[in-house]
Structures are given as C-alpha cells and as structure tokens.
Design a protein around this motif. Sequence first.
Motif, PDB file in Angstrom:
ATOM      1  N   GLY A  48      46.454 -31.485 -46.158  1.00  0.00           N
ATOM      2  CA  GLY A  48      47.507 -32.394 -46.596  1.00  0.00           C
ATOM      3  C   GLY A  48      47.706 -33.614 -45.712  1.00  0.00           C
ATOM      4  O   GLY A  48      47.738 -34.747 -46.195  1.00  0.00           O
ATOM      5  N   LEU A  49      47.838 -33.410 -44.401  1.00  0.00           N
ATOM      6  CA  LEU A  49      48.072 -34.521 -43.482  1.00  0.00           C
ATOM      7  C   LEU A  49      46.853 -35.444 -43.429  1.00  0.00           C
ATOM      8  O   LEU A  49      46.993 -36.671 -43.431  1.00  0.00           O
ATOM      9  N   ASP A  50      45.659 -34.845 -43.408  1.00  0.00           N
ATOM     10  CA  ASP A  50      44.439 -35.673 -43.396  1.00  0.00           C
ATOM     11  C   ASP A  50      44.365 -36.533 -44.646  1.00  0.00           C
ATOM     12  O   ASP A  50      43.991 -37.709 -44.594  1.00  0.00           O
ATOM     13  N   TRP A  51      44.718 -35.957 -45.805  1.00  0.00           N
ATOM     14  CA  TRP A  51      44.686 -36.731 -47.050  1.00  0.00           C
ATOM     15  C   TRP A  51      45.708 -37.870 -46.993  1.00  0.00           C
ATOM     16  O   TRP A  51      45.411 -38.988 -47.395  1.00  0.00           O
ATOM     17  N   LYS A  52      46.906 -37.612 -46.482  1.00  0.00           N
ATOM     18  CA  LYS A  52      47.937 -38.657 -46.380  1.00  0.00           C
ATOM     19  C   LYS A  52      47.458 -39.801 -45.476  1.00  0.00           C
ATOM     20  O   LYS A  52      47.669 -40.969 -45.771  1.00  0.00           O
ATOM     21  N   ILE A  53      46.809 -39.461 -44.365  1.00  0.00           N
ATOM     22  CA  ILE A  53      46.279 -40.488 -43.451  1.00  0.00           C
ATOM     23  C   ILE A  53      45.196 -41.286 -44.161  1.00  0.00           C
ATOM     24  O   ILE A  53      45.157 -42.514 -44.091  1.00  0.00           O
ATOM     25  N   PHE A  54      44.320 -40.594 -44.886  1.00  0.00           N
ATOM     26  CA  PHE A  54      43.252 -41.257 -45.623  1.00  0.00           C
ATOM     27  C   PHE A  54      43.828 -42.162 -46.712  1.00  0.00           C
ATOM     28  O   PHE A  54      43.383 -43.300 -46.903  1.00  0.00           O
ATOM     29  N   GLU A  55      44.827 -41.676 -47.410  1.00  0.00           N
ATOM     30  CA  GLU A  55      45.483 -42.446 -48.458  1.00  0.00           C
ATOM     31  C   GLU A  55      46.115 -43.722 -47.884  1.00  0.00           C
ATOM     32  O   GLU A  55      46.003 -44.809 -48.461  1.00  0.00           O
ATOM     33  N   SER A  56      46.738 -43.601 -46.717  1.00  0.00           N
ATOM     34  CA  SER A  56      47.322 -44.760 -46.045  1.00  0.00           C
ATOM     35  C   SER A  56      46.234 -45.763 -45.661  1.00  0.00           C
ATOM     36  O   SER A  56      46.395 -46.969 -45.838  1.00  0.00           O
ATOM     37  N   HIS A  59      45.121 -47.673 -48.671  1.00  0.00           N
ATOM     38  CA  HIS A  59      46.114 -48.704 -49.015  1.00  0.00           C
ATOM     39  C   HIS A  59      45.886 -49.957 -48.164  1.00  0.00           C
ATOM     40  O   HIS A  59      45.853 -51.075 -48.680  1.00  0.00           O
ATOM     41  N   GLN A  60      45.708 -49.758 -46.856  1.00  0.00           N
ATOM     42  CA  GLN A  60      45.461 -50.895 -45.961  1.00  0.00           C
ATOM     43  C   GLN A  60      44.146 -51.593 -46.312  1.00  0.00           C
ATOM     44  O   GLN A  60      44.056 -52.818 -46.320  1.00  0.00           O
ATOM     45  N   TRP A  61      43.122 -50.808 -46.623  1.00  0.00           N
ATOM     46  CA  TRP A  61      41.825 -51.376 -46.998  1.00  0.00           C
ATOM     47  C   TRP A  61      41.947 -52.194 -48.271  1.00  0.00           C
ATOM     48  O   TRP A  61      41.393 -53.289 -48.372  1.00  0.00           O
ATOM     49  N   LEU A  62      42.688 -51.687 -49.257  1.00  0.00           N
ATOM     50  CA  LEU A  62      42.873 -52.410 -50.510  1.00  0.00           C
ATOM     51  C   LEU A  62      43.571 -53.749 -50.272  1.00  0.00           C
ATOM     52  O   LEU A  62      43.159 -54.781 -50.819  1.00  0.00           O
TER      53      LEU A  62
END
Length: 169
Positions: A48-56, A59-62
């Motif tokens: 869960g935490l790894d996915w949230k970090i990846f998702e963030s 977002h920054q990459w986009l």
Amino acid sequence: MQNATKYGNTTMDHVMHLLLKADPLKVYPQMKESFPENLKHLKKTMEGLDWKIFESWMHQWLLFEMSKNSLGEKLTEGSPKVLTKCLEEASRIPAIHPGRFKPQCDENGNYMPLQCFGSIGYCWCVFPNGTEVPHTRSRGRHNCSEPLDMEDLSSGLGVTKQDLVQATM
C-alpha cells in the motif's frame, strides 16, 4: 547481472543499468501487457505505502510532462525526431562508402551489438553507447550476446574503431 550488450540507448535502459549496478539482486517485474494492464499488475503486487509513493511520483511526472508541452505543442507523426548517436553518426556516411566505417543501428536507433568494417573484414562488439568492447576485434563475425564480465569504457587497450578508421584514410 544482465548481458551488457543488451542495454539500449533509451532512458529506461540507462536507468535500469544504473539501478542494477547499485543493487544487482533487485528484481524488476516483467511488463508484457498494455500500459493500463501493467499499472494494474503493479498495484496488485506493491504494498500500500509503496503504491501511494509511486502514485505520487506519477502525478509529479505527469505535471512535468505537461509543462514541457505547455504552449499547446503536440507531437505528431511529422514532428522532427532527434537522432540517436548511432543514427547521427551513420547519417554522415554516404550510402556508398568504400573504405569508411558506417555504424549499424537497430530499428530504435541503438547501436547493433556487432559492428563490422566491411571493406577490411574486421568485426567487434560494442557497448550500447557505441564504445568498442575491449578484446573483441577480429576478422569475421562474433557472438556479441555472450555475457561480459565488466564494462571498461576507458581501458584504451587494443585498437579502437576510430584508430582503424584513421589508419585506412
């Protein structure tokens, strides 16, 4: 570690190479589906935490990617493409080029692992950046898919393709 001649010239290839040098035991999932399917697979396999970090990070990459085209520029099929080092080097050599070395590039513009100087019959293996792999030059063809012990880009041992090109001019 993966075979050094299999790395290409894409950003992903260079980043993967650096990450594997830092942690050769790190395992990366195989991504064989479409982009949305690969993201679903990642979400299922990440904590869960790894996915949230990846998702963030996504977002920054986009936001970064959107800012590069902030003037409404859209890349189209007709947009000029940046030549890779291999394609740029090959483009300077005419189609008929007796006595001159012309690098061989793959469909993505990366150096082919095996390079040959046809007019004199020598072949050698190269790293993804086009630098000759030491001790691989000989008459005839090589198998450049064999694993390499080490990338020694600065050894200066043996004759380089630039030396050979200059000697034949």
